[in-house]
Design a protein around this motif. Sequence first.
Motif, PDB file in Angstrom:
ATOM      1  N   HIS A 146       0.852  -1.195   0.000  1.00 46.59           N
ATOM      2  CA  HIS A 146       0.000   0.000   0.000  1.00 46.59           C
ATOM      3  C   HIS A 146       0.878   1.231   0.000  1.00 46.59           C
ATOM      4  O   HIS A 146       2.094   1.144   0.183  1.00 46.59           O
ATOM      5  N   ASP A 150       5.956   4.688   4.873  1.00 44.77           N
ATOM      6  CA  ASP A 150       6.912   3.697   5.371  1.00 44.77           C
ATOM      7  C   ASP A 150       6.955   2.448   4.491  1.00 44.77           C
ATOM      8  O   ASP A 150       7.702   1.510   4.782  1.00 44.77           O
ATOM      9  N   HIS A 151       6.171   2.462   3.401  1.00 42.42           N
ATOM     10  CA  HIS A 151       6.178   1.326   2.471  1.00 42.42           C
ATOM     11  C   HIS A 151       6.644   1.730   1.075  1.00 42.42           C
ATOM     12  O   HIS A 151       7.243   0.925   0.372  1.00 42.42           O
ATOM     13  N   ASP A 237       0.193  -4.110   6.203  1.00 42.80           N
ATOM     14  CA  ASP A 237      -0.280  -3.424   7.412  1.00 42.80           C
ATOM     15  C   ASP A 237      -1.661  -3.901   7.849  1.00 42.80           C
ATOM     16  O   ASP A 237      -2.430  -3.148   8.450  1.00 42.80           O
ATOM     17  N   TYR A 283       5.232  -7.068   8.671  1.00 40.62           N
ATOM     18  CA  TYR A 283       6.182  -5.983   8.363  1.00 40.62           C
ATOM     19  C   TYR A 283       6.557  -5.134   9.571  1.00 40.62           C
ATOM     20  O   TYR A 283       7.673  -4.635   9.649  1.00 40.62           O
ATOM     21  N   HIS A 284       5.609  -4.960  10.501  1.00 37.65           N
ATOM     22  CA  HIS A 284       5.873  -4.063  11.634  1.00 37.65           C
ATOM     23  C   HIS A 284       6.086  -4.798  12.955  1.00 37.65           C
ATOM     24  O   HIS A 284       6.252  -4.155  13.990  1.00 37.65           O
TER      25      HIS A 284
HETATM   26 ZN   LIG Z   1       3.173   0.531   7.671  1.00 36.84          ZN
END
Ligand SMILES: [Zn+2]
Length: 314
Positions: A146, A150-151, A237, A283-284
């Motif tokens: 998306h 941060d991506h 996310d 991812y986080h």
């Molecule tokens: Zn993110």
Amino acid sequence: MRMTMTGAALAGLALAACQPAEQRKSGEPAPPNPTQTVAAPAEKPVYRFKIGALDAIALFDGQNPVPNDNKVFGVGLTPQAVAAPLTAAGQPADPIMLEIHPLLVRNGDRTMLFDTGLGGGEGQLMQSLRAAGVDPAAVTDVLISHGHPDHIGGLVANGRLAFPNAAIRMSQAEWASIRAKPEMADLVRIATPKVQAFQPGGEVAPGVTAQDTAGHTPGHVAYLIADGQNQLLYTGDLMHHWILSVEHPDWRVGYDDDQAAGEKARLDEVTALRNSGAHIYAYHFPFPGLGKIQTREGRAMFISEAQSTRSAAN
Ligand SMILES: [Zn+2]
């Protein structure tokens, strides 16, 4: 303290991890300014593993300490309510720590990068790629979950494509939403010649299927990466925090473009993952974010499947 983040050995063939040859060292204490996205010390910021026969590398990009002020986590709740599950798990409650780690997967002659981190001098993805021995020019496909900074922040560096030979793949809905944002104009101009937007639901690169998981953003996708029966779900996310998003997927999240839609997508996904036991790459979550969602003592928990990482050792 409840058993969380156990360094559970990889079971079966579904996701066979090789030895974690390179890991970064233990993180330092949280930085003084919790609103800044910062990079933790990362001497060896990569984690190698396998998806069946495919080589995969988790690539550390940075950390994002989020204040416990109900602007992001537990919108409409109190900081005390948000702190409760964190404290119960023996974790600090303020700031709430998110990590950032894109994923690289090789399949035949394709080198595929999933999301690009923060970029802009903040992100450490390029250093991590160097540590992994990967030339950015060798990346053939960039798969975007998306369009949040941060991506996609690492797509462009110094006014040029950071991965000059890669097709940039994302959903049509997400690309439309990015193009509608005036602040993205430079990125859109630079990226446009390489963007190949898709309709989710089918294969978008060798062994990679895009799943429509709209909610966090209008065109958010998760990617199912498969080598035969060996599968890993790159969740983007859908979840942000390894405790809060998993135990309380129904809590509103300020990062969701549409909080109600984000809540529904997260709730649906956590429920599905509890039932399926699918291997995920989050991812986080604490680096490298490999594991599965299981039900323990009646509640959903993230169980790390990374071998002997800083996170698993906590
Ligand atoms: Zn993110």
